[in-house]
Design an enzyme around this catalytic site. Structure first.
Site, PDB file in Angstrom:
ATOM      1  CG  ASP A   5     130.475  83.241 -21.382  1.00  0.00           C
ATOM      2  OD1 ASP A   5     130.227  83.363 -19.936  1.00  0.00           O
ATOM      3  OD2 ASP A   5     129.026  83.396 -22.397  1.00  0.00           O
TER       4      ASP A   5
ATOM      5  CE  LYS B 100     125.135  82.037 -16.290  1.00  0.00           C
ATOM      6  NZ  LYS B 100     124.402  82.630 -16.072  1.00  0.00           N
TER       7      LYS B 100
ATOM      8  CG  MET C  28     121.677  76.942 -26.159  1.00  0.00           C
ATOM      9  SD  MET C  28     121.216  77.997 -24.284  1.00  0.00           S
ATOM     10  CE  MET C  28     120.072  79.213 -26.028  1.00  0.00           C
TER      11      MET C  28
END
Length: 371
Positions: free
Chosen positions: A149, A171, A286
């Protein structure tokens, strides 16, 4: 079904505070990892970095020699399609080699049949490679293929064995190099071909890492999945700052929240009412885009507006940056400091126990003594 059929369609260390001018700690422990200026490259893998293409040159072998001169399109869909078009031939070739080895009985040194390979979901911690577990290092060094990732640092990727293959599946907002479904199919296809596949995730794979979804999918297909936990960002970053997530008489629980909304936008998931507990510590993953809304909801449901809080960008790495503020001012201070993802947010009275909290140490002492 083979992968060929599955995917062919597809500055310094500074602390800012509203209590005064930004404070820079030249000798604080946070900078003990040789902090460089904020203009230095990120330790995290960025979606269009030349370094990523060079590191994954086996996949981009037709163009990697001239990677520095690429004119990458701005349209994220075009970038993704181009990436996958470049990757597919080499992925198919690797699968073919693995299958040929299995058919010849080479996987176990004899002529018997071979079962599927193993998939490891490996947590790489918050960024500092020294926080990896010994088991994680061993598995990383023995893998055939590693899918990693964006939040896996370059230092961690340096541990990969010389014969292993790396594939970026990261991502970011507005750009997914692979959809989650495609990641599932990649893991399955290579495991079915007998490979040892490692899925590298920042932090812990089962804490906001979608590791549970990947594990569930693979187990339903008969693939054995082993999880190697990592130090989640909440624990690693709090420890770095000297913040106890729980503390007798101050915080009797800790809650991890995702700042993402399932439907996108700026409204976080509907957890603010239950989360507004002054005797609990909140850790928001996040949460940069949804923090303004979340902070208002928390205060509306009773969390004091002067609750101590901190936002930490790229925690535990040399590029770490911090913003301390009271809850009511945190979003504005983050905006002023221009923090970017990945940023972790910690909200609660325990933040005032950090030696880097810009209030006086007397206040923290009084907070402990009062309990």
């Amino acid at each position: 079904m083979a992968l060929v059929n599955r995917v062919s369609g597809f500055s310094s260390c500074s602390v800012s505070s509203h209590f005064g001018k930004a404070k820079t700690f030249g000798l604080n422990p946070i900078c003990s990892l040789n902090c460089t200026s904020s203009s230095s490259s990120s330790p995290f893998t960025e979606k269009h970095s030349v370094e990523r293409y060079q590191r994954d040159s086996w996949v981009y072998n037709t163009q990697v020699e001239d990677a520095s001169s690429w004119n990458l399109p701005f349209d994220s869909n075009s970038v993704r399609e181009n990436d996958i078009a470049l990757q597919l031939p080499e992925l198919k070739k690797m699968l073919g080699v693995l299958r040929e080895k299995r058919e010849s009985g080479g996987c176990d040194g004899g002529g018997g049949s071979c079962g599927p390979g193993n998939v490891y979901l490996v947590g790489t911690g918050p960024g500092d490679p020294e926080l990896l577990t010994l088991k994680a290092v061993r598995v990383i060094q023995s893998a055939h293929l590693l899918l990693y990732d964006r939040l896996v640092s370059n230092d961690v990727l340096e541990l990969v064995g010389p014969d292993a293959r790396l594939l970026y599946v990261g991502k970011t907002a507005g750009y997914h190099s692979r959809t989650q479904e495609e990641i599932h199919e990649l893991l399955l296809s290579f495991a079915e071909a007998g490979a040892t596949v490692v899925r590298l995730k920042g932090g812990d794979p089962l804490v906001f890492g979608r590791g549970g979804e990947e594990m569930d999918f693979l187990q339903k297909q008969g693939i054995q999945v082993k999880v190697i936990p990592g130090i989640t960002a909440a624990s690693g970053i709090a420890a770095e700052l000297g913040i106890p997530l729980t503390h007798r008489g101050i915080a009797n629980s800790v809650r991890f929240l995702t700042g993402h909304s399932r439907k996108g936008g700026t409204d976080p998931l509907f957890v603010a009412e239950n989360a507004a507990d002054p005797d609990s510590t909140l850790v928001v993953y996040m949460g940069l885009s949804t923090l303004p809304s979340l902070a208002l909801k928390l205060m509306h449901h009773g969390l004091p507006s002067n609750t101590p809080a901190v936002a930490v960008e790229r925690g535990t790495t040399p590029q770490q940056r911090l913003v301390f503020a009271e809850l009511k001012d945190l979003a504005d201070e983050i905006s002023s400091a221009e923090l970017v993802s990945p940023t972790l947010i910690v909200i609660g009275k325990v933040v005032a126990l950090s030696p880097f909290w810009p209030h006086s140490s007397i206040e923290a002492s009084l907070l402990v003594e009062a309990k």
